[in-house]
Design a protein around this motif. Sequence first.
Motif, mmCIF file in Angstrom:
data_model
loop_
_atom_site.group_PDB
_atom_site.id
_atom_site.type_symbol
_atom_site.label_atom_id
_atom_site.label_comp_id
_atom_site.label_asym_id
_atom_site.label_seq_id
_atom_site.Cartn_x
_atom_site.Cartn_y
_atom_site.Cartn_z
ATOM 1 N N PHE A 215 0.830 -1.198 0.000
ATOM 2 C CA PHE A 215 0.000 0.000 0.000
ATOM 3 C C PHE A 215 0.866 1.250 0.000
ATOM 4 O O PHE A 215 1.856 1.335 0.727
ATOM 5 N N ARG A 216 0.479 2.188 -0.834
ATOM 6 C CA ARG A 216 1.050 3.532 -0.796
ATOM 7 C C ARG A 216 0.067 4.397 -0.018
ATOM 8 O O ARG A 216 -1.066 4.610 -0.444
ATOM 9 N N PHE A 217 0.475 4.871 1.143
ATOM 10 C CA PHE A 217 -0.399 5.683 1.987
ATOM 11 C C PHE A 217 -0.319 7.136 1.534
ATOM 12 O O PHE A 217 0.736 7.771 1.616
ATOM 13 N N ASP A 218 -1.437 7.641 1.066
ATOM 14 C CA ASP A 218 -1.489 9.011 0.566
ATOM 15 C C ASP A 218 -1.639 10.006 1.713
ATOM 16 O O ASP A 218 -2.241 9.703 2.747
ATOM 17 N N GLY A 219 -1.089 11.195 1.519
ATOM 18 C CA GLY A 219 -1.315 12.299 2.452
ATOM 19 C C GLY A 219 -0.841 12.043 3.864
ATOM 20 O O GLY A 219 -1.469 12.511 4.821
ATOM 21 N N VAL A 220 0.279 11.339 4.028
ATOM 22 C CA VAL A 220 0.762 11.016 5.371
ATOM 23 C C VAL A 220 1.102 12.281 6.156
ATOM 24 O O VAL A 220 0.891 12.340 7.373
#
Length: 752
Positions: A358-363
């Motif tokens: 998973f690429r976590f957006d807006g970390v």
Amino acid sequence: MIPENETDEEYVTRVRLRPIHGRLALCRNEPSLMPYEHLLYGRYQRFEGRLEEIEKNHGTLQAFAESYKEYGLHPKPDGAPGDVRYVEYAPGAKRLSLMGDFNGWKAWEFEGERDEFGKWTLDVPAAAGLKHGSQVRVVMESHDGRQFDRVPAWIQRIVQCCDEESGETRCYHNGVYHDPPEGERHEWRHEKPRVRPASLRIYEAHVGMSSEETRCGTYREFADDVLPRVKELGYNCVQLMAVADHAYYASFGYQVTNFFAAAHRSGGPEDLKYLVDKCHGMGMQCFMDVVHAHASDNAIDGLNEFDGTGGHLFHEDPWMGWHGLWGTRMFDFGKYETLRFLLSNIRYWSEEFKFDGFRFDGVTAMLYKHRGIHWDFIGGHAEFYGDHADNDACVYLMLANQMLRDDPKFGPAAVTIAEDVSGQTGVCRPVWHGGLGFDLRLSMGPPDHWARLAHEPDFNWSPSRVVGLVTGRNPEPAVSYLESHDQCLVGDKTFAFTLMDAAMYGCMSKSRPEGVHPAVERGVALHKMARLLQLTLGGEAWLNFMGNEFGHPEWVDFPREGNGESFQHARRQWSLRDNDDLFYADLERFDGALMRSDEDCKLLASNRGGFTPTVHHCRDDSGVLAFHVGTNCLVVANLHPHESYPFYRIGSERAGRYELVLDTDAKQFGGWGRIDPEVTKPETEGGPCDWQGTGVCLYLPSRSAQIYRLVDEWDVPEVDQYVYHNDNDLGYAGGYDDEYDTGGGGDDAVWY
């Protein structure tokens, strides 16, 4: 002691590691963090406390995250065939009922019962006719008497509503009960990979815009038509954007309304499973771009004011509950049910759709209470920890990473990537070290610097500046990229279009009677050089956005009211790369060769463990830079716009014979072919050069870069002292003839 029948990875996933004697390895390894160790350890203790609470209530973190099997609509456990149970969390509701086309949209025919925590449960008997494909909505009554309906929060599919008489689409969506019969369920043919590739080469893609036609592309079209080409190019991972459903298509998938539903415009859940399965069958991993920092403010289709209150899964405080720039709702990660919802969401996509990472957006918007708005993060560690930090969000990220790692079967292969612009130390350190547990972070600074440099003239493309912008990144493991979807959204352009601009519309043909257009010649050369330098110097993994491998023109702009709902810039013009008379085909061939060079020479893998390549030759006067990378490889780049060097000496740490692996100037890549790989077998000679053991003399064509690999090695000559570079090393000292054209174009070269 690790049992003999277990690998290190299996042992780590079975036995959770913890800090030793209350000291964090993150702070021991980074002395500048020592003043903040009490804050970081407090954050870790909060993680441990939340984890203990979950394990006390549910046994394991994984069991807690399997709530998606209970919440939402499912066949009733131990019920008669066709009976359906609906479970929902709505503490702000006084009454709750399920309605749909199965009962003529009667609001209060099937009412639920509420427990003390706000969890509602209701059963619909088989006789009511609720079956696979039925459209549903949940209707609620608030404590102040208001009645309203919503799409169930855990719904697994939605559909846009249509007028029954005219057939015209409406601006809202209904939930769809998804429980297909066995014959319609996807039959998995390939298992998820259990090990990660040596280096990740990620192909970022948006399925909806993957068609060349002016419409939404489908999951099956992407799987059958695009994936084979991606595999052929040499990528080993596909990262899918906009997977979770979003009512507003122009949001690019970043304003999610339905977190458990696959984006309906591209097909159904079984079609998405087909895509992921086919990806695994080709030996590639499949990642999902997950958006858990925020949610759409859409109350009709999404979670905003779901139970009639401003809270539910979000912060009730407007300052914390809304993002000041995006206008979206911000989750309250301190709430137990928010953790249940989001951790279950990760588990759902991982287990049911078999996503590998998973690429976590807006970390950044998660890590800080100020959401990163108007912060430039140049004040050091003090800006990362303490009062600014949203520790509840940090704990959620730690739990999510821990949950994926704890999977005994696929945990070692799971990959998580953080999109964080703040540069906080520890994002990519293990949880038990005091970090957040990510494997990689996006190297977001260099692409923006490349985008600015693309607007500037040649004399600004100096080796020192290029090296600075590529290597000026956070030292933690990073995904390197020249451009992602961010760089080509409306208001900006693709890197290729910035370099060549209007010339791309009518001058990309290699058979123009007037010859190659100067802007195209320059743009094609710099496009290849920038990609090669960014990949070899910029990080431990590589990412490319769909279409940019062949220099896709223009920009990305999704259908919206402002552009007349046009798909013109929300598609990929694949036919451009299939025409061998156009430079697009050459750029794609180069990209494939670059991916194969990484596979053969371990270019990215050599950057792991903090072993960042050191540029040992960087001269702005000649425009040349060089460095070692990969398995005995030497990368050399001549950024000078028109000056080629026939006999340029570069330092080499090893002595021996080199062979040419990759040349941006090769004819098959749209170059001039000034180096013949069949006869170019340079050998090192002489003493030290560039503070390396010896040196090698190379022909360096202008505006080109090469990768050489050492194939025969012998002992480095013994010398008494190091020597510095001088003009004799360049091959043009003394009686150099200014009129001599070394192959770079001379006075005819374009100088922008």
